[in-house]
Write an enzyme that holds these catalytic residues in place. Structure first.
Site, PDB file in Angstrom:
ATOM      1  N   ASN A   1       0.843  -1.215   0.000  1.00 40.68           N
ATOM      2  CA  ASN A   1       0.000   0.000   0.000  1.00 40.68           C
ATOM      3  C   ASN A   1       0.872   1.257   0.000  1.00 40.68           C
ATOM      4  O   ASN A   1       0.536   2.248  -0.650  1.00 40.68           O
ATOM      5  CB  ASN A   1      -0.940  -0.003   1.205  1.00 40.68           C
ATOM      6  CG  ASN A   1      -2.173  -0.848   0.964  1.00 40.68           C
ATOM      7  OD1 ASN A   1      -3.087  -0.432   0.265  1.00 40.68           O
ATOM      8  ND2 ASN A   1      -2.188  -2.044   1.500  1.00 40.68           N
TER       9      ASN A   1
ATOM     10  N   ARG B   1       3.790  -0.893  27.032  1.00 37.86           N
ATOM     11  CA  ARG B   1       3.042  -0.293  25.936  1.00 37.86           C
ATOM     12  C   ARG B   1       2.830   1.211  26.152  1.00 37.86           C
ATOM     13  O   ARG B   1       2.873   1.993  25.205  1.00 37.86           O
ATOM     14  CB  ARG B   1       1.690  -1.001  25.719  1.00 37.86           C
ATOM     15  CG  ARG B   1       0.834  -0.446  24.577  1.00 37.86           C
ATOM     16  CD  ARG B   1       1.562  -0.334  23.229  1.00 37.86           C
ATOM     17  NE  ARG B   1       1.999  -1.595  22.689  1.00 37.86           N
ATOM     18  CZ  ARG B   1       1.349  -2.234  21.727  1.00 37.86           C
ATOM     19  NH1 ARG B   1       0.244  -1.726  21.204  1.00 37.86           N
ATOM     20  NH2 ARG B   1       1.801  -3.373  21.255  1.00 37.86           N
TER      21      ARG B   1
ATOM     22  N   HIS C   1      -8.580  -0.788   5.551  1.00 40.09           N
ATOM     23  CA  HIS C   1      -8.940  -2.083   6.131  1.00 40.09           C
ATOM     24  C   HIS C   1      -9.348  -3.016   5.003  1.00 40.09           C
ATOM     25  O   HIS C   1     -10.151  -2.609   4.135  1.00 40.09           O
ATOM     26  CB  HIS C   1     -10.067  -1.937   7.160  1.00 40.09           C
ATOM     27  CG  HIS C   1     -10.426  -3.222   7.820  1.00 40.09           C
ATOM     28  ND1 HIS C   1      -9.616  -3.820   8.762  1.00 40.09           N
ATOM     29  CD2 HIS C   1     -11.482  -4.048   7.634  1.00 40.09           C
ATOM     30  CE1 HIS C   1     -10.169  -4.964   9.138  1.00 40.09           C
ATOM     31  NE2 HIS C   1     -11.292  -5.133   8.474  1.00 40.09           N
TER      32      HIS C   1
HETATM   33  C1  GRF Z   1      -3.083  -5.488   3.379  1.00 31.47           C
HETATM   34  O1  GRF Z   1      -4.145  -6.361   3.050  1.00 31.47           O
HETATM   35  C2  GRF Z   1      -3.581  -4.451   4.358  1.00 31.47           C
HETATM   36  O2  GRF Z   1      -4.909  -4.059   4.145  1.00 31.47           O
HETATM   37  C3  GRF Z   1      -3.472  -5.198   5.641  1.00 31.47           C
HETATM   38  O3  GRF Z   1      -2.198  -5.818   5.560  1.00 31.47           O
HETATM   39  C4  GRF Z   1      -2.009  -6.236   4.200  1.00 31.47           C
HETATM   40  C5  GRF Z   1      -0.596  -5.957   3.754  1.00 31.47           C
HETATM   41  O4  GRF Z   1      -0.455  -4.600   3.531  1.00 31.47           O
HETATM   42  N1  GRF Z   1      -3.589  -4.339   6.789  1.00 31.47           N
HETATM   43  P1  GRF Z   1       0.924  -3.996   2.894  1.00 31.47           P
HETATM   44  O5  GRF Z   1       1.325  -4.877   1.741  1.00 31.47           O
HETATM   45  O6  GRF Z   1       1.945  -4.008   4.005  1.00 31.47           O
HETATM   46  O7  GRF Z   1       0.544  -2.615   2.443  1.00 31.47           O
END
Ligand code: GRF
Length: 208
Positions: A14, A66, A110
């Site tokens: 992403n 945390r 999401h």
């Molecule tokens: C994706 O499906 C995202 O929506 C989820 O983790 C997966 C990997 O995301 N949260 P990326 O390749 O690290 O962007």
């Protein structure tokens, strides 16, 4: 110019979609000022380095508890001072103090059509496992503003993706990324960067 910090945990596909959209002009008026990962040595940090933006690793495991991580993570974000925080495959709960300080300025992708298959425990491949288990014919992805809840903030955009016979969680995850996530997240960032969104009665809509 919209300054964004992108938070990642793993592959960073992403993040790559955002970088590519900026380079191609699909996203305008936007600059990635930093990438923060909660995991060291992940592909997402390699993508940041190749793109020429600072890659920062902040792992909860590096803090006594945390609360200490949450404080340090929030402080770092305050120092970076982005206009928008983008959670792109980020698997750490956002500290409530960060949600408060960046209210209305954190977005998340999401991999399901919220309110389906979301909330505590629904992340990554698990989302697609549950969708296949339930037997849904359509799934997809959602971009939403982040509030104090888990996947409960105002929805910015959604895109449906068909489930196909024989899908495994991995095949479905890839299709949802290709056909939905990598399209609606850059589009949402471009909409924020160009002032196209407004929230009316708690719902996001594009300005007339
Ligand atoms: C994706 O499906 C995202 O929506 C989820 O983790 C997966 C990997 O995301 N949260 P990326 O390749 O690290 O962007």
């Amino acid at each position: 110019m919209l300054k964004i910090v992108v938070c990642v945990s793993g592959g960073g596909t992403n993040l790559q979609a955002i970088m590519d959209a900026i380079d191609s002009g699909k996203i305008t008026n936007t600059q990635i000022i930093a990438v923060i990962s909660n995991n060291p040595g992940v592909k997402a940090l390699e993508r940041a380095e190749k793109y020429g933006v600072p890659g920062i690793c902040m792992s909860p495991k590096s803090y006594p508890d945390r609360a200490a991580f949450n404080e340090a993570f929030t402080q770092k974000m305050v120092e970076l001072a982005p206009d928008l925080v983008v959670l792109a495959g980020f698997l750490v709960k956002i500290p409530e103090q960060m949600v408060a300080k960046f209210s209305g300025r954190i977005v998340n992708i999401h991999p399901a059509l919220i309110p389906s298959f979301c909330g505590v425990g629904y992340y990554g491949l698990k989302v697609h496992e549950k969708a296949l288990e339930r037997g849904v014919k359509v799934t997809g992805a959602t971009v939403h503003f982040v509030n104090e809840g888990m996947d409960e903030g105002p929805i910015i955009a959604q895109k449906p993706v068909m489930v196909e016979d024989g899908d495994t969680p991995e095949i479905l995850q890839r299709r949802v990324m290709e056909q939905a996530e990598w399209i609606i997240l850059p589009q949402a960032i471009d909409d924020v960067a160009n002032g196209r969104l407004e929230i009316v009665d708690g719902h996001v809509r594009k300005k007339a």
